[in-house]
Design an enzyme around this catalytic site. Structure first.
Site, PDB file in Angstrom:
ATOM      1  N   HIS A   1     -88.175 -28.104 -38.538  1.00 11.86           N
ATOM      2  CA  HIS A   1     -87.158 -27.932 -37.495  1.00 11.86           C
ATOM      3  C   HIS A   1     -86.028 -28.906 -37.818  1.00 11.86           C
ATOM      4  CE1 HIS A   1     -85.943 -27.292 -33.153  1.00 11.86           C
ATOM      5  NE2 HIS A   1     -85.169 -28.271 -33.568  1.00 11.86           N
TER       6      HIS A   1
ATOM      7  N   ARG B   1     -75.831 -29.051 -24.455  1.00 14.19           N
ATOM      8  CA  ARG B   1     -75.924 -30.303 -23.694  1.00 14.19           C
ATOM      9  C   ARG B   1     -76.186 -31.443 -24.663  1.00 14.19           C
ATOM     10  NH1 ARG B   1     -81.305 -30.794 -24.698  1.00 14.19           N
ATOM     11  NH2 ARG B   1     -82.502 -28.888 -24.612  1.00 14.19           N
TER      12      ARG B   1
ATOM     13  N   LYS C   1     -89.156 -12.528 -37.540  1.00 11.81           N
ATOM     14  CA  LYS C   1     -90.214 -12.809 -38.497  1.00 11.81           C
ATOM     15  C   LYS C   1     -90.618 -14.276 -38.325  1.00 11.81           C
ATOM     16  CE  LYS C   1     -90.986 -13.024 -43.493  1.00 11.81           C
ATOM     17  NZ  LYS C   1     -92.347 -12.452 -43.468  1.00 11.81           N
TER      18      LYS C   1
ATOM     19  N   ASN D   1     -78.328 -25.564 -28.088  1.00 13.94           N
ATOM     20  CA  ASN D   1     -78.515 -26.311 -26.830  1.00 13.94           C
ATOM     21  C   ASN D   1     -77.146 -26.831 -26.414  1.00 13.94           C
ATOM     22  OD1 ASN D   1     -81.541 -27.454 -28.242  1.00 13.94           O
ATOM     23  ND2 ASN D   1     -81.357 -25.965 -26.613  1.00 13.94           N
TER      24      ASN D   1
ATOM     25  N   GLU E   1     -81.382 -21.431 -32.092  1.00  5.93           N
ATOM     26  CA  GLU E   1     -80.687 -21.404 -30.800  1.00  5.93           C
ATOM     27  C   GLU E   1     -79.695 -22.559 -30.713  1.00  5.93           C
ATOM     28  OE1 GLU E   1     -83.851 -21.763 -27.913  1.00  5.93           O
ATOM     29  OE2 GLU E   1     -83.820 -23.940 -28.024  1.00  5.93           O
TER      30      GLU E   1
ATOM     31  N   LYS F   1     -90.826 -32.050 -28.963  1.00  4.84           N
ATOM     32  CA  LYS F   1     -90.613 -33.021 -30.028  1.00  4.84           C
ATOM     33  C   LYS F   1     -91.189 -34.374 -29.613  1.00  4.84           C
ATOM     34  CE  LYS F   1     -86.408 -30.513 -30.939  1.00  4.84           C
ATOM     35  NZ  LYS F   1     -85.022 -30.354 -30.468  1.00  4.84           N
TER      36      LYS F   1
END
Lengths: 80, 461
Positions: free
Chosen positions: B209, B293, B202, B291, B289, B237
């Site tokens: 963020h 790293r 959705k 990341n 998600e 970003k």
């Protein structure tokens, strides 16, 4: 019959097609008009269309696909 | 610590950052570079440099064989991948280990699992982390997609299971669009990623963020608080802050706690970031998600916590237990990072490689500039446009914004257009000052407000 030069406006990586699995914008021997796209330059991960900028015939590419080019470098020659 | 030497498999400002951290720990540095990067700053700073191929990334920085061969030839103990390029490539992590060296990051298996959007979402749900309403995994076909959309409501996002960096995403507003776009999205995902698998979520229309910096040594797991990264252009970003101001304390506690739970669930090792969408109207947050790293925006976290995250990466990868427990990590003041790119904000962000004729960097307490630049350096056109990051820290957000404005005015980069005027205008915008933004704010602001604000900026300057 004089030769005209098409120069790269930008430094970057030259591509002759919009992706590896489609035909090239122009093949050697094709005629071009000023607004025709002859390739793409990838500069800092963005792609810019490169127009011929002039009318001519029998284009001959001097830069291979995926080759680095400098700003002002001659990408192709055409005949008047 | 077992790491005495490291190969840096990256370029630009992050390579410089890694070399500085390694030097502080007495670690010998070997810098790989492409033919176009022989004179980059990291090459000058490293103890040794090795040319690994031609300018195209896939022939140098993305060429696993070439990087491994350089690492073997130089006899290093470890490889630091930075961000981008091979940093989230599980096969590269495996190849480094198979060659008898330490990969500074999580295991290849962890990278692959967390890199698969569907598997990551499942592991998040298992750890009790809220996920955006959507499919539990891959959507089998159009019938399942229709049924799912009926429960989540529109708009719905169709995403490639193997996608990333904003690629392979489609937003559909109704059932007709869903029926048209679903088969196309699958075909495109197959062409782009070799995997036609799709999942659905959705769309949270007005979201921020927010992401949490996590760290683990495989046994112990902590967070270094969160960052607010809503100011984005084309899903990239441009400005990041820490902490995420306006986040209620109870939400912060749950958010950071959920990220640590996720790290624990997978036995995470190294630096990682768990990304979320935060709905500030309802106070709800949803996992997006992980990341696996170090990230571009890690300095804002370092500024508010006082820890050097890259040095911590070296220590943990070398087998040392995490040097801090959660109670040792405190956030103090406010930090903002501006990404300075070689792009012309007055000409549709046209990329602008060229030679740096003058560089003057602001200095002072609470001001940091992480960069790849020096006077006389010619920026090559083959890589991304990030030149450096200006990071400012102060006691309060208001003080930070004021200090940022002064620091930006004192930052002089001549020879190429940069995004400094964009950041100056943002630093002076009332809505930015009041924190009234979300992930789609910046593009709208660029269309409507930037020109006027930048004009005023130039008169003042």
């Amino acid at each position: 019959m004089s030769k005209l030069e098409i120069k790269s406006p930008l430094p970057g990586t030259f591509y002759r097609a919009s992706s590896p699995d489609v035909p090239v914008f122009k093949a050697d021997g094709d005629a071009v008009s000023a607004t025709d796209t002859i390739g793409l330059i990838e500069v800092m991960k963005t792609f810019q269309q490169i127009p011929a900028g002039l009318d001519g015939k029998n284009i001959k590419f001097l830069v291979d696909n995926e080759e680095p080019v400098m700003a002002g470098q001659v990408i192709a020659e055409v005949e008047e | 610590m077992t790491i005495r030497s490291v190969l840096i498999a990256n370029r630009g400002e992050i390579a410089v950052r890694i070399i500085k951290a390694a030097k502080a720990l007495g670690i010998r540095t070997v810098q790989v570079h492409s033919a176009a990067d022989a004179d980059m700053l990291a090459v000058r700073l490293a103890d040794e440099a090795i040319d690994i191929g031609s300018p195209a990334p896939k022939k140098s920085y993305l060429n696993i064989e070439a990087v491994i061969a350089a690492a073997k030839a130089s006899g290093v103990d470890a490889v630091h991948p930075g961000y981008g390029f091979l940093s989230e490539n599980g096969d590269f992590a495996d190849a480094v280990e198979a060659a008898g060296m330490i990969f500074i990051g999580p295991s290849g298996d962890a990278i692959r699992m967390l890199g698969d959007k569907v598997a990551a979402r499942q592991v998040a749900a298992k750890a009790g982390v809220p996920t955006v309403p959507g499919s539990d995994g891959r959507v089998a076909g159009l019938d399942e997609a229709r049924a799912l959309a009926a429960t989540t409501g529109f708009p719905v996002m169709i995403k490639a299971a193997a996608g990333g960096g904003g690629r392979g995403i489609r937003i559909v507003a109704d059932i007709t669009e869903l029926e048209q776009q679903f088969p196309l999205a699958s075909a495109e995902a197959l062409a782009a990623f070799g995997d036609g698998g799709l999942y659905m979520e959705k769309v949270i229309t007005r979201a921020r963020h927010v992401e949490v910096q996590i760290f683990g040594d495989g046994q112990n797991f902590v967070h270094f608080f969160e960052r607010e990264c809503s100011l984005q252009r084309r899903r990239q970003k441009v400005w990041e802050e820490a902490p995420a101001f306006l986040l209620p304390a109870t939400v912060r506690e749950r958010l950071c706690g959920s990220a640590v739970a996720l790290a624990r669930e997978v036995g995470y090792r190294g630096a990682g970031t768990v990304e979320y969408l935060y709905d500030d109207e309802t106070g709800d947050f949803y996992f997006i998600e992980v990341n696996t790293r170090i990230q571009v925006e890690h300095p804002v976290t370092e500024m508010i916590t006082g820890f050097d995250l890259v040095q911590e990466m070296f220590k943990v990868a070398g087998g040392t237990a995490l040097s801090v427990s959660q109670g040792d990590i405190r956030a103090s003041g406010h930090a903002i990072e501006c990404r300075i790119n070689a792009e012309d904000p007055f000409k549709a962000f046209q990329p602008s490689p060229g030679t740096i004729t003058k560089l003057s960097v602001p200095e002072g307490e609470g001001i940091r500039f992480d960069t790849m630049l020096y006077e006389g350096y010619t920026i090559p056109p083959f890589y991304d446009s990030l030149l450096g990051k200006l990071i400012v820290h102060a006691e309060t957000r208001d003080a930070c914004l004021a200090k940022l404005g002064l620091a930006l005015q004192a930052l002089a980069i001549e020879g190429v257009p940069t995004t400094v005027p964009l950041h100056l205008a943002l630093a002076r915008d009332a809505r930015v000052a009041n924190g009234l933004f979300h992930t789609r704010f910046l593009e709208h602001w660029l269309d409507n407000d930037f020109a006027a604000l930048a004009g005023r900026t130039q008169e003042v300057a």
